[in-house]
Write a protein that holds these residues in place. Structure first.
Motif, PDB file in Angstrom:
ATOM      1  N   GLU A   1     -15.977   1.219  -7.351  1.00  0.00           N
ATOM      2  CA  GLU A   1     -15.799   2.573  -7.901  1.00  0.00           C
ATOM      3  C   GLU A   1     -16.541   3.620  -7.066  1.00  0.00           C
ATOM      4  N   ARG A   2     -16.606   3.380  -5.774  1.00  0.00           N
ATOM      5  CA  ARG A   2     -17.268   4.271  -4.835  1.00  0.00           C
ATOM      6  C   ARG A   2     -16.209   5.096  -4.112  1.00  0.00           C
ATOM      7  N   PRO A   3     -16.345   6.427  -4.053  1.00  0.00           N
ATOM      8  CA  PRO A   3     -15.360   7.220  -3.319  1.00  0.00           C
ATOM      9  C   PRO A   3     -15.466   6.945  -1.820  1.00  0.00           C
ATOM     10  N   VAL A   4     -14.365   6.534  -1.206  1.00  0.00           N
ATOM     11  CA  VAL A   4     -14.399   6.161   0.214  1.00  0.00           C
ATOM     12  C   VAL A   4     -13.421   6.964   1.062  1.00  0.00           C
ATOM     13  N   GLU A   5     -12.569   7.768   0.435  1.00  0.00           N
ATOM     14  CA  GLU A   5     -11.643   8.580   1.206  1.00  0.00           C
ATOM     15  C   GLU A   5     -11.275   9.833   0.415  1.00  0.00           C
ATOM     16  N   TRP A   6     -11.285  10.973   1.120  1.00  0.00           N
ATOM     17  CA  TRP A   6     -10.742  12.210   0.554  1.00  0.00           C
ATOM     18  C   TRP A   6      -9.563  12.607   1.412  1.00  0.00           C
ATOM     19  N   ARG A   7      -8.413  12.766   0.781  1.00  0.00           N
ATOM     20  CA  ARG A   7      -7.186  13.052   1.511  1.00  0.00           C
ATOM     21  C   ARG A   7      -6.522  14.294   0.901  1.00  0.00           C
ATOM     22  N   LEU A   8      -6.262  15.279   1.741  1.00  0.00           N
ATOM     23  CA  LEU A   8      -5.606  16.503   1.310  1.00  0.00           C
ATOM     24  C   LEU A   8      -4.260  16.588   2.022  1.00  0.00           C
ATOM     25  N   SER A   9      -3.181  16.452   1.256  1.00  0.00           N
ATOM     26  CA  SER A   9      -1.834  16.455   1.820  1.00  0.00           C
ATOM     27  C   SER A   9      -1.093  17.720   1.398  1.00  0.00           C
ATOM     28  N   THR A  10      -0.453  18.351   2.359  1.00  0.00           N
ATOM     29  CA  THR A  10       0.345  19.545   2.082  1.00  0.00           C
ATOM     30  C   THR A  10       1.791  19.226   2.416  1.00  0.00           C
ATOM     31  N   CYS A  11       2.667  19.321   1.414  1.00  0.00           N
ATOM     32  CA  CYS A  11       4.015  18.768   1.534  1.00  0.00           C
ATOM     33  C   CYS A  11       5.088  19.826   1.311  1.00  0.00           C
TER      34      CYS A  11
ATOM     35  N   ILE B   1      -8.929  -0.415  -1.575  1.00  0.00           N
ATOM     36  CA  ILE B   1      -8.721   0.735  -2.445  1.00  0.00           C
ATOM     37  C   ILE B   1      -8.206   0.227  -3.790  1.00  0.00           C
ATOM     38  N   ALA B   2      -8.994   0.485  -4.832  1.00  0.00           N
ATOM     39  CA  ALA B   2      -8.637   0.005  -6.171  1.00  0.00           C
ATOM     40  C   ALA B   2      -7.906   1.054  -6.980  1.00  0.00           C
ATOM     41  N   VAL B   3      -8.300   2.309  -6.811  1.00  0.00           N
ATOM     42  CA  VAL B   3      -7.702   3.379  -7.609  1.00  0.00           C
ATOM     43  C   VAL B   3      -7.831   4.685  -6.849  1.00  0.00           C
ATOM     44  N   ALA B   4      -6.915   5.590  -7.091  1.00  0.00           N
ATOM     45  CA  ALA B   4      -6.967   6.915  -6.474  1.00  0.00           C
ATOM     46  C   ALA B   4      -6.698   7.957  -7.554  1.00  0.00           C
ATOM     47  N   ARG B   5      -7.420   9.051  -7.474  1.00  0.00           N
ATOM     48  CA  ARG B   5      -7.241  10.145  -8.426  1.00  0.00           C
ATOM     49  C   ARG B   5      -6.696  11.348  -7.686  1.00  0.00           C
TER      50      ARG B   5
ATOM     51  N   SER C   1       0.819  -1.203   0.000  1.00  0.00           N
ATOM     52  CA  SER C   1       0.000   0.000   0.000  1.00  0.00           C
ATOM     53  C   SER C   1       0.855   1.256   0.000  1.00  0.00           C
ATOM     54  N   VAL C   2       1.925   1.252   0.790  1.00  0.00           N
ATOM     55  CA  VAL C   2       2.775   2.434   0.867  1.00  0.00           C
ATOM     56  C   VAL C   2       3.374   2.761  -0.493  1.00  0.00           C
ATOM     57  N   PHE C   3       4.004   1.800  -1.128  1.00  0.00           N
ATOM     58  CA  PHE C   3       4.738   2.118  -2.348  1.00  0.00           C
ATOM     59  C   PHE C   3       3.857   2.173  -3.576  1.00  0.00           C
ATOM     60  N   ARG C   4       2.607   1.760  -3.458  1.00  0.00           N
ATOM     61  CA  ARG C   4       1.679   1.943  -4.570  1.00  0.00           C
ATOM     62  C   ARG C   4       1.045   3.327  -4.526  1.00  0.00           C
ATOM     63  N   PHE C   5       0.730   3.824  -3.340  1.00  0.00           N
ATOM     64  CA  PHE C   5      -0.041   5.061  -3.229  1.00  0.00           C
ATOM     65  C   PHE C   5       0.740   6.246  -2.663  1.00  0.00           C
ATOM     66  N   PHE C   6       1.842   6.012  -1.995  1.00  0.00           N
ATOM     67  CA  PHE C   6       2.627   7.116  -1.440  1.00  0.00           C
ATOM     68  C   PHE C   6       3.728   7.454  -2.432  1.00  0.00           C
ATOM     69  N   LYS C   7       3.642   8.620  -3.078  1.00  0.00           N
ATOM     70  CA  LYS C   7       4.518   8.955  -4.201  1.00  0.00           C
ATOM     71  C   LYS C   7       5.674   9.873  -3.834  1.00  0.00           C
ATOM     72  N   LEU C   8       5.795  10.242  -2.573  1.00  0.00           N
ATOM     73  CA  LEU C   8       6.911  11.090  -2.177  1.00  0.00           C
ATOM     74  C   LEU C   8       8.152  10.234  -1.945  1.00  0.00           C
ATOM     75  N   ARG C   9       9.276  10.723  -2.449  1.00  0.00           N
ATOM     76  CA  ARG C   9      10.545  10.016  -2.307  1.00  0.00           C
ATOM     77  C   ARG C   9      11.597  10.976  -1.764  1.00  0.00           C
TER      78      ARG C   9
ATOM     79  N   ALA D   1      -9.884   8.468  -3.115  1.00  0.00           N
ATOM     80  CA  ALA D   1      -9.635   7.041  -3.305  1.00  0.00           C
ATOM     81  C   ALA D   1     -10.958   6.311  -3.455  1.00  0.00           C
ATOM     82  N   PHE D   2     -10.987   5.345  -4.380  1.00  0.00           N
ATOM     83  CA  PHE D   2     -12.192   4.601  -4.714  1.00  0.00           C
ATOM     84  C   PHE D   2     -11.997   3.114  -4.409  1.00  0.00           C
ATOM     85  N   ASP D   3     -13.077   2.461  -3.979  1.00  0.00           N
ATOM     86  CA  ASP D   3     -13.000   1.027  -3.717  1.00  0.00           C
ATOM     87  C   ASP D   3     -13.289   0.232  -4.984  1.00  0.00           C
ATOM     88  N   LEU D   4     -13.430  -1.079  -4.854  1.00  0.00           N
ATOM     89  CA  LEU D   4     -13.632  -1.943  -6.014  1.00  0.00           C
ATOM     90  C   LEU D   4     -14.956  -1.694  -6.714  1.00  0.00           C
TER      91      LEU D   4
END
Length: 254
Positions: A232-242, A192-196, A97-105, A227-230
């Motif tokens: 295709e239902r939105p199940v999480e809204w995440r706002l990250s400030t980096c 979580i199947a996909v995130a936009r 999950s971390v390396f699929r969805f967390f894109k900061l390096r 983030a959407f589940d299998l």
């Protein structure tokens, strides 16, 4: 079971690989059928799927069509192919999950997993923005989670997460793990199947700057993710400030 590609939404003659206006390739129909079974829990995480031959016979398609559908689900990290053993439902552990969805390096290189510290959590009536982003009704409630995340021991982002309370009963009272998506799958049955994501440059507010150890107004990267589940239902809204002084956002395009 109705054979795939024969009438209905498949359209046309159902020829494999055919193209045309409104035509959905047969492997996509097989893909959607298998995805629906994953969403309905027909196959559980870690469970082996029937062989390609068995699925082909059941669905009335060629083995090659099934293989193409399985390849697409594997590319989406929903299935795992194990040489000589078969195809399994992905278990979505913390590392995956971390390396699929967390894109900061880190600029220092490598793929260090982020560390997290929860600042606040509470259940409340959904705001207008939360209802809009999560497709919720006016009376809906959400669970809000705020936390800091660090890479290589250096705090680099603050994130605000909103979850539909009806889908995550009791989550506010749990000891939240570093990787929430594994918790969603294992505790609440939501994979979580996909995130936009939408990215933009912003200036830190005084509160954000205080938590991140920076000056108010400092430039930062905002990552707005739904983030959407299998299903295709939105199940999480995440706002990250980096802060990006020591990290960068990495996206691999294929």
């Amino acid at each position: 079971m109705e054979r795939l590609g024969t009438g209905g939404s498949g359209g046309g003659s159902g020829r494999e690989g055919g193209e045309g206006v409104g035509f959905r390739p047969l492997y996509r129909q097989v893909h959607d059928t298998l995805l629906r079974r994953l969403a309905e829990g027909v196959w559980q995480p870690g469970q082996i799927l029937p062989s390609e031959g068995e699925l082909a016979r059941e669905l009335g398609v060629s083995q090659g069509t099934v293989r193409k559908a399985l390849d697409a689900l594997t590319a989406d990290s929903l299935l795992v192919r194990r040489q000589g053993r078969g195809t399994f439902v992905a278990e979505h552990d913390d590392k995956q999950s971390v390396f699929r969805f967390f894109k900061l390096r880190s600029e220092a290189g490598g793929e260090a997993a982020p560390e997290s510290r929860v600042l606040a959590r509470a259940e409340a009536p959904a705001s207008v923005d939360e209802r809009d982003r999560l497709g919720l009704v006016r009376q809906a409630r959400v669970v809000r989670i705020e936390r800091l995340r660090a890479l290589d021991g250096r705090v680099c982002l603050i994130e605000a997460i909103a979850l539909p309370a009806s889908l995550f009963p009791g989550i506010a009272a749990l000891d939240l793990p570093n990787t929430l998506y594994s918790l969603y799958a294992n505790r609440f049955g939501l994979t979580i199947a996909v995130a936009r994501e939408r990215l933009r440059a912003v200036a830190l507010s005084a509160r954000e700057a205080g938590h991140l150890g920076a000056a108010p107004g400092s430039p930062a990267l905002e990552i707005d993710r739904v983030a959407f589940d299998l299903d295709e239902r939105p199940v999480e809204w995440r706002l990250s400030t980096c802060l990006t002084e020591h990290v960068h956002y990495q996206s691999i395009l294929r």
